[in-house]
Design a protein around this motif. Sequence first.
Motif, PDB file in Angstrom:
ATOM      1  N   VAL A  26      23.043  59.109  59.920  1.00  0.00           N
ATOM      2  CA  VAL A  26      22.813  58.824  58.504  1.00  0.00           C
ATOM      3  C   VAL A  26      21.407  59.270  58.123  1.00  0.00           C
ATOM      4  O   VAL A  26      20.430  58.805  58.691  1.00  0.00           O
ATOM      5  N   GLU A  27      21.325  60.161  57.143  1.00  0.00           N
ATOM      6  CA  GLU A  27      20.041  60.618  56.644  1.00  0.00           C
ATOM      7  C   GLU A  27      19.714  59.937  55.318  1.00  0.00           C
ATOM      8  O   GLU A  27      20.611  59.507  54.592  1.00  0.00           O
ATOM      9  N   ARG A  28      18.436  59.822  55.005  1.00  0.00           N
ATOM     10  CA  ARG A  28      18.014  59.252  53.735  1.00  0.00           C
ATOM     11  C   ARG A  28      18.567  60.106  52.600  1.00  0.00           C
ATOM     12  O   ARG A  28      18.419  61.333  52.587  1.00  0.00           O
ATOM     13  N   ALA A  29      19.231  59.487  51.642  1.00  0.00           N
ATOM     14  CA  ALA A  29      19.816  60.200  50.512  1.00  0.00           C
ATOM     15  C   ALA A  29      18.727  60.677  49.571  1.00  0.00           C
ATOM     16  O   ALA A  29      17.715  59.999  49.369  1.00  0.00           O
ATOM     17  N   SER A  30      18.920  61.846  48.991  1.00  0.00           N
ATOM     18  CA  SER A  30      18.015  62.375  47.991  1.00  0.00           C
ATOM     19  C   SER A  30      18.550  62.007  46.617  1.00  0.00           C
ATOM     20  O   SER A  30      19.719  62.249  46.307  1.00  0.00           O
ATOM     21  N   VAL A  31      17.705  61.392  45.800  1.00  0.00           N
ATOM     22  CA  VAL A  31      18.137  60.915  44.486  1.00  0.00           C
ATOM     23  C   VAL A  31      17.160  61.388  43.416  1.00  0.00           C
ATOM     24  O   VAL A  31      16.007  61.694  43.701  1.00  0.00           O
ATOM     25  N   ASP A  32      17.637  61.411  42.185  1.00  0.00           N
ATOM     26  CA  ASP A  32      16.826  61.788  41.039  1.00  0.00           C
ATOM     27  C   ASP A  32      16.593  60.536  40.207  1.00  0.00           C
ATOM     28  O   ASP A  32      17.532  59.949  39.661  1.00  0.00           O
ATOM     29  N   SER A  33      15.331  60.119  40.095  1.00  0.00           N
ATOM     30  CA  SER A  33      15.038  58.875  39.379  1.00  0.00           C
ATOM     31  C   SER A  33      15.456  58.952  37.914  1.00  0.00           C
ATOM     32  O   SER A  33      15.743  57.918  37.294  1.00  0.00           O
ATOM     33  N   ALA A  34      15.525  60.162  37.358  1.00  0.00           N
ATOM     34  CA  ALA A  34      15.929  60.296  35.957  1.00  0.00           C
ATOM     35  C   ALA A  34      17.350  59.814  35.722  1.00  0.00           C
ATOM     36  O   ALA A  34      17.713  59.449  34.601  1.00  0.00           O
TER      37      ALA A  34
END
Length: 413
Positions: A26-34
Amino acid sequence: MAFGAVLAMAGCAAPAPPQLLKADGVERASVDSAAFRDELASFRNSAFTLGDALLASGGEGNVVASPGSLLIALAMLRAGATGEAAAENDAVLGLPAAGRDEAMNALLASLEEYDGDPGLVDEENPPAKPLMHTANGLFVGRSTPTGEDYLKTLAKHYGTGVYPVDFPDEAATKPALDAWVNRNTGGRIEKAPAKYDTRNTFSLLNAVYFAGVWETPFAAEATSDAAFATAEGTASVPMMHGSQYMAYAEGAGWQAVDLPYGEGFVMRLVLPARGSDGGAAAIKADVLAGVADALEAADPGMVDIALPTWDHKSSFDLREVFEHMGLRKTLETITDFDAIQPGVVLTQAAQDANITVAEKGTVAAAVTQINGMATSAPAEPERSITFDRPFHYQIVHTDTGLPLFMGKVTDPR
């Protein structure tokens, strides 16, 4: 699972725990704060609610707390909650109905732009670019089953380090907890805040560390003793003086400014009207939400400011805070955190926080700790025995082997 689906990673330097584990693959998910503006606004209001509770529990004197640290810790706990405890946390804290973990990931990712090593900070000369370090840790009993889905959520959205330890071995585990706290607060907090209990099977921690200079530092030679009204009367305190551009707003019963740091952060200062009922204690969550909206909409202007220096620290028994907030199911349940460990009941919860504010800038740190104990973690039996025929019994003094009683059962009726 016990730890069948975890992957051993690089060992940590002594005296840290011997292994750092995370959910396998499991890798840290990449998210867009917008994409999470509404959820982040909910977190802001949740932090105001938690700040109310923390400051109210701190008594009449000086109080420093970290609602942000507590919010992150409670979000990690909520990630493993179901049933009434989950519903209670969502209702009391006003957490987002959906996308909670993803939004918290976005919040943490936005802070990581300012991450760094607290241990390298010269606190007499805080960095021009503020350093904002957050860390999440989960210490779990090595032989206690810990939920695979829970570990995956922590890895995917919280970047949580998971450390297997032996809680009954206090001589090894307590120093490991303390070392984690010390390292992630640059030594401003040396020990884990909650009382150590060898019966625990997990300890969830969040650490927050901040260091930064003012955008326009106060001149040391402009600091002079000035009067400050206290509950006991007027005191003489060191007062910093300066003029600089900052956001200013005022409302019914308050004035406020956003005093800027080098970049990315401000110190929001809210001054109750002279003679207002309740003073600083009257600045509650609903007022703070209005203050935030007003300051965020304000155009910066030149403000002449006089601000005292201070160096404060506080400690909180968070179980009392949770009780006063109405998180009773969270404290009482033995079923709603099964996703973390079987039959977990919360045993201790605490926070330590401190802050130093002076002419050059600010340094602050906080640690939130929530501990729990698995009350029913059944292991798979290796053998079985059924007393369905006549049997012998004894009551034995274990130190001497003396059978104080002995008998046989041929018919238990």
